[in-house]
Scaffold this active site. Structure first.
Site, short mmCIF file in Angstrom:
data_model
loop_
_atom_site.label_atom_id
_atom_site.label_comp_id
_atom_site.label_asym_id
_atom_site.label_seq_id
_atom_site.Cartn_x
_atom_site.Cartn_y
_atom_site.Cartn_z
N HIS A 1 -5.94 -2.02 2.91
CA HIS A 1 -7.30 -2.26 3.38
C HIS A 1 -7.74 -3.69 3.15
O HIS A 1 -7.42 -4.29 2.13
CB HIS A 1 -8.24 -1.33 2.60
CG HIS A 1 -9.59 -1.15 3.20
ND1 HIS A 1 -10.69 -0.74 2.48
CD2 HIS A 1 -10.04 -1.32 4.48
CE1 HIS A 1 -11.74 -0.65 3.27
NE2 HIS A 1 -11.37 -1.01 4.50
N GLU B 1 -15.96 -3.81 -3.03
CA GLU B 1 -15.65 -2.49 -3.60
C GLU B 1 -15.46 -2.61 -5.11
O GLU B 1 -14.46 -3.16 -5.57
CB GLU B 1 -14.38 -1.92 -2.98
CG GLU B 1 -14.45 -1.75 -1.46
CD GLU B 1 -13.17 -1.14 -0.90
OE1 GLU B 1 -12.41 -0.51 -1.65
OE2 GLU B 1 -12.92 -1.33 0.30
N HIS C 1 -12.55 -5.29 -5.76
CA HIS C 1 -11.85 -5.82 -4.60
C HIS C 1 -12.92 -6.40 -3.69
O HIS C 1 -13.73 -5.68 -3.11
CB HIS C 1 -11.03 -4.72 -3.92
CG HIS C 1 -10.00 -4.12 -4.85
ND1 HIS C 1 -9.76 -2.77 -4.94
CD2 HIS C 1 -9.17 -4.70 -5.74
CE1 HIS C 1 -8.82 -2.55 -5.85
NE2 HIS C 1 -8.45 -3.70 -6.35
N HIS D 1 -6.23 -4.96 -0.63
CA HIS D 1 -5.97 -4.03 -1.73
C HIS D 1 -5.35 -2.77 -1.15
O HIS D 1 -5.27 -2.61 0.06
CB HIS D 1 -7.26 -3.73 -2.51
CG HIS D 1 -8.38 -3.23 -1.64
ND1 HIS D 1 -9.22 -4.08 -0.95
CD2 HIS D 1 -8.80 -1.98 -1.33
CE1 HIS D 1 -10.11 -3.37 -0.27
NE2 HIS D 1 -9.86 -2.09 -0.48
FE FE2 Z 1 -10.96 -0.38 0.23
#
Ligand code: FE2
Length: 440
Positions: free
Chosen positions: A336, A342, A366, A372
């Site tokens: 992703h 996040e 992240h 990630h």
């Molecule tokens: Fe994510």
């Protein structure tokens, strides 16, 4: 001091207009009006506004409190030590690296209460502009004694990780265990008692309130159901001629004032602006039953929306125990890059995308557009597992604070806490090419 179990009584619902009075004073709520010339039992009427007076009806939040003394009876505010609490997002240079923290310390000295044990790890925005958020770690070992706290800057979503919290509020008493959360909204006074060294996470949002996500085609039921949100019932203490300290977070600073009576003197109240708690095990998990992934937004418990449609200042998302049944699918979380930030924490167990390294009481961040995803071990497992219905995340509760804002990490987060892993990026170092095409 912990409160007796039978003193905890709750009202069920979310955003509801509640009515509550302490059973020791039946009839304490005025009938037919909010502010009579004389309130029953000689109480004062005081309104706590959680939205502009003129906010649309569906978003309008206020509560009427009937109390022994009005809140205004206190001395002047003076500065109170901020400790590691900050809203200065320029303490450090921006850093886009993936970050992972080992479990944060429990207090190193035995005399730290909840207010003194607040540490800001990251955030963005400005409480003066009522825009943004802050993420804090709390770590405390003693109860707040004759001390109450309120946050003038926004709402606090509290996620205990070690130790239950006995929370006395103006609205009544709440007990919040790990795997439960509570939300104490802007301006509400509360005091936290603990019976062991305790730790957890806090998501603070400036100027907006949490709401349940819309369900769209899911229908009228599912995810976090309103009936499972619990609000305390009225409970008062009549402490006069004492010394009570009220600590306030205001525009990112900490202030305190003294008064000669307990602020927890509300005998009755009615309204829809209330604190509440929620047990994460009550979350109804919805997910794909054919193939591929739903995005993690399918696990949203509460959301705080920005002015941009469908875009959250902060989502509170959990990854609960569940069945995984997708066919011909790589079932672990996907690789992703995200236009959102996040921040993840772990209450207990082992998160499925990283069984090693991400420990309960630790965290990851992240950041916007930083890649990630699963480590090599998880990739190998997910690529070769026999796809039968399987349990995921048993005895585990990971969560995410997701935000459309770019989060700045504080000096405490990057340096002072000394929990940041230097080599987190290496967990993806073993991801090899499996390409089977023709080599040029
Ligand atoms: Fe994510």
């Amino acid at each position: 001091m912990a409160t007796k179990e039978d003193n905890y009584k709750y009202l069920s619902g979310f955003g509801s207009e509640f009515v509550s009075e302490d059973p020791r004073c039946p009839g304490a709520l005025p009938e037919g009006q909010n502010s009579p010339q004389k309130c029953p039992y000689g109480l004062y009427a005081e309104q706590l506004s959680g939205s502009a007076f003129t906010a649309p009806r569906a978003e309008n939040r206020r509560t009427w409190l009937y109390r022994i003394r009005p809140s205004v009876g206190h001395g002047p505010y003076t500065k109170f030590p901020k400790g590691f609490l900050t809203h200065d997002w320029d303490e450090q240079e921006p850093d886009p690296n993936q970050m992972r923290w080992r479990p944060f310390d429990l207090p190193k000295t035995p005399d730290v209460d909840f207010v003194e044990g607040l540490h800001t790890i990251c955030g963005a925005g400005d409480p003066k502009m009522k825009s943004g958020l802050a993420i804090h770690i709390y770590s405390c070992s003693i109860s707040m004694e004759n001390r109450a706290f309120y946050n003038a800057d926004g709402d606090l979503l509290i996620v205990p990780q070690v130790g239950p919290l006995d929370i006395k509020t103006e609205f009544g008493l709440m007990k919040v265990h790990p795997n439960q959360i509570c939300v104490i909204q802007q301006g509400m006074r509360f005091s936290v008692a603990v019976n062991e060294a305790s730790r957890g996470y806090i998501l603070e949002v400036f100027g907006q309130h949490f709401q349940l996500p819309d369900l769209g085609p899911i229908g009228a039921n599912g995810l976090a159901n309103p009936r499972d949100f619990l609000t305390p019932t009225a409970y008062y203490e009549d402490m006069q001629n004492t010394s009570y300290q009220i600590v306030s977070k205001y525009q990112g600073g900490m202030f305190a004032c003294n008064q000669d009576h307990s602020p927890f003197d509300v005998v009755a109240w009615h309204g829809n602006y209330v604190p509440y708690k929620y047990d994460l095990s009550k979350f109804q998990v919805i997910n794909s039953v054919s193939f591929d992934h739903c995005d993690p937004s399918i696990f949203t418990v509460l959301t705080c929306q920005s002015e941009k449609k469908g875009t959250a200042i902060a989502d509170f998302v959990i990854f609960p125990p569940r069945w995984s049944v997708q066919e011909h699918t790589f079932r672990p979380p996907y690789y992703h890059r995200n236009c959102m930030s996040e921040f993840m924490g772990l209450i207990h167990g082992a998160y499925e995308a990283k069984k090693d390294g991400f420990a309960p009481g630790g965290a990851t961040l992240h950041s916007i557009m930083t890649p990630h995803g699963p480590d090599a071990k998880c990739f190998d497992f997910g690529s070769s597992e026999v796809l039968k219905p399987a349990r995921v995340a048993d005895n585990t509760q990971a969560f995410m604070f997701e935000s459309c804002l770019g989060l700045a990490v504080t000096k405490w987060g990057l340096k002072t806490c000394q929990k940041l892993e230097e080599d987190y990026y290496k967990c993806w170092g073993d991801l090899k090419s499996h390409f089977t095409g023709m080599k040029l």
